[in-house]
Design an enzyme around this catalytic site. Structure first.
Site, PDB file in Angstrom:
ATOM      1  N   GLY A 116     -52.464 -15.819 -13.084  1.00 57.67           N
ATOM      2  CA  GLY A 116     -52.674 -14.538 -12.283  1.00 57.67           C
ATOM      3  C   GLY A 116     -53.745 -14.065 -12.049  1.00 57.67           C
ATOM      4  O   GLY A 116     -54.047 -12.790 -11.913  1.00 57.67           O
ATOM      5  N   ASP A 164     -54.018  -8.600  -3.724  1.00 58.60           N
ATOM      6  CA  ASP A 164     -54.564  -9.780  -4.096  1.00 58.60           C
ATOM      7  C   ASP A 164     -55.586 -10.355  -2.847  1.00 58.60           C
ATOM      8  O   ASP A 164     -56.663 -10.686  -2.858  1.00 58.60           O
ATOM      9  CB  ASP A 164     -53.672 -11.095  -4.291  1.00 58.60           C
ATOM     10  CG  ASP A 164     -52.832 -10.679  -5.782  1.00 58.60           C
ATOM     11  OD1 ASP A 164     -53.283  -9.769  -6.357  1.00 58.60           O
ATOM     12  OD2 ASP A 164     -51.777 -11.541  -5.576  1.00 58.60           O
TER      13      ASP A 164
HETATM   14  C1  GLA Z   1     -49.038 -10.330  -7.530  1.00 58.41           C
HETATM   15  C2  GLA Z   1     -48.800 -10.081  -6.192  1.00 58.41           C
HETATM   16  C3  GLA Z   1     -49.705  -8.588  -5.815  1.00 58.41           C
HETATM   17  C4  GLA Z   1     -49.400  -7.584  -6.850  1.00 58.41           C
HETATM   18  C5  GLA Z   1     -49.342  -7.812  -8.220  1.00 58.41           C
HETATM   19  C6  GLA Z   1     -48.648  -7.209  -9.378  1.00 58.41           C
HETATM   20  O1  GLA Z   1     -50.175 -10.709  -7.973  1.00 58.41           O
HETATM   21  O2  GLA Z   1     -49.399 -10.879  -5.291  1.00 58.41           O
HETATM   22  O3  GLA Z   1     -49.349  -8.219  -4.644  1.00 58.41           O
HETATM   23  O4  GLA Z   1     -47.736  -6.834  -6.438  1.00 58.41           O
HETATM   24  O5  GLA Z   1     -48.513  -9.348  -8.472  1.00 58.41           O
HETATM   25  O6  GLA Z   1     -49.537  -6.012  -9.261  1.00 58.41           O
END
Ligand code: GLA
Length: 351
Positions: A116, A164
């Site tokens: 993540g 991101d």
């Molecule tokens: C992932 C996605 C982002 C966002 C997050 C949740 O990282 O790539 O665009 O939606 O999940 O906040």
């Protein structure tokens, strides 16, 4: 494992190179695809991409950390794995008229994968930066993030928002990036004062493509449609949600309250208040948005109970991966040691 350099693999020196960081999101989860607000920061781990012309008509790609070689003949089906992200970025640039002869490409990274922390965004942004240097492409950092997001959507088939890629392209590890994902207006703000960040992996891997991410996205779109707004960003009172079916009401409540938490934090709050907003964010992600798992709840609870922790929450999409805590300055290694000793799973410190 031997870390093979560009010259070890390709027998020449690279002619252009660039790098980009992973990110950890501090507040504003599952708000980006609702046109809302986010508050990520860059982590110190980065992905570096080096390039030179290919010796032949094929692309040659090498990922040092995976010790994986990929050869790709233009016009054939794209490979899977890291090469798909790289070649996806190149394909998008080609569609925009920026063609390039086949390349030799070396990728090296210490961004944790599958936790993540946006290892894929770091790879996309690093590739595009290297190509921007190589071809002197007239792309600013926002345009670059938008292409990176399209690579993720069109080639990795993950229907993500833009947080991101914007974080990797625009944030640094000394600030948090306050981003309006609708207008893409952004500001770099100081991190909470007198506090440090700690990121701990739950040890439970997550896969966005296979997760309920797309389902959550659809639920949000459905709620927005029933409320007659373009996106949940446009709802500013919880009263407006009362007519929605129960499940959609909870999903929408998370988005509305999470946007409010980001806006409150961006106003400039104390580290203690920032921590409280993080705690509330976790409860909302767990209870209303239903993207937590028992292991993340356990880790977050252990963190929140620690006297030197100001706040903690899961970070990223959820369904596994990592949590982020705001801790008293200098306390990170002590907190990590005590929390990991009490955690029932195979956790580890990432940041
Ligand atoms: C992932 C996605 C982002 C966002 C997050 C949740 O990282 O790539 O665009 O939606 O999940 O906040």
């Amino acid at each position: 494992m031997v870390n093979k350099r560009f010259s070890d693999v390709f027998g020449c020196e690279p002619l252009a190179q660039a790098d980009a960081p992973g990110r950890v999101n501090l507040l504003g989860e599952h708000t980006d695809y609702n046109d809302g607000f986010v508050l990520p920061t860059a982590i110190s781990q980065r992905t570096r991409v080096q390039i030179a012309p290919s010796p032949d008509a094929d692309y040659h790609l090498y990922a040092a950390r995976l010790d994986e070689h990929v050869r790709y003949t233009p016009g054939t089906a794209l490979p899977t794995g890291f090469a798909r992200y790289v070649l996806g970025c190149i394909a998008l640039l080609r569609e925009m008229g920026h063609t390039t002869d086949p390349l030799a490409i070396h990728v090296d990274s210490d961004v944790p994968i599958g936790a993540g922390l946006s290892s894929s965004a770091a790879l996309e942004v690093a590739v595009l930066r290297a190509l921007r240097v190589w071809r002197a492409l007239p792309l600013d950092d926002v345009a670059l993030a938008q292409i990176a997001q399209q690579a993720e959507i069109q080639y990795a088939h993950v229907n993500c928002g833009i947080m991101d890629q914007m974080a990797s392209s625009l944030a640094d590890s000394g600030h948090m990036l306050f981003l309006d994902t609708r207008s893409l207006a952004y500001q770099l703000l100081p991190l909470p004062a007198d506090a440090d960040l700690l990121v701990i992996d739950s040890g439970i891997p997550r896969s966005l493509a296979n997760s309920a991410y797309n389902q959550r996205r659809e639920e949000c779109e459905q709620a927005a449609q029933l409320l007659g707004v373009k996106a949940l960003r446009d709802v500013d009172s919880l009263d407006a949600l009362s007519g929605l079916p129960e499940l959609l009401q909870r999903r929408a409540r998370h988005v509305v309250t999470e946007n409010a938490r980001v806006l409150a934090a961006a106003e400039g709050v104390s580290a203690m208040q920032f921590g409280q907003l993080m705690n509330a964010s976790h409860a909302s992600l767990r209870d209303d948005f239903a993207v937590s798992i028992p292991e993340l709840d356990e880790l977050v609870a252990l963190l929140q109970q620690h006297p030197q922790v100001l706040g903690a929450r899961l970070t990223g999409a959820g369904f596994g991966g990592a949590c982020v805590a705001l801790v008293e300055r200098g306390a990170a290694s002590r907190v990590a040691g005590e929390v990991l000793a009490a955690y029932s799973g195979p956790g580890r410190v990432l940041v």
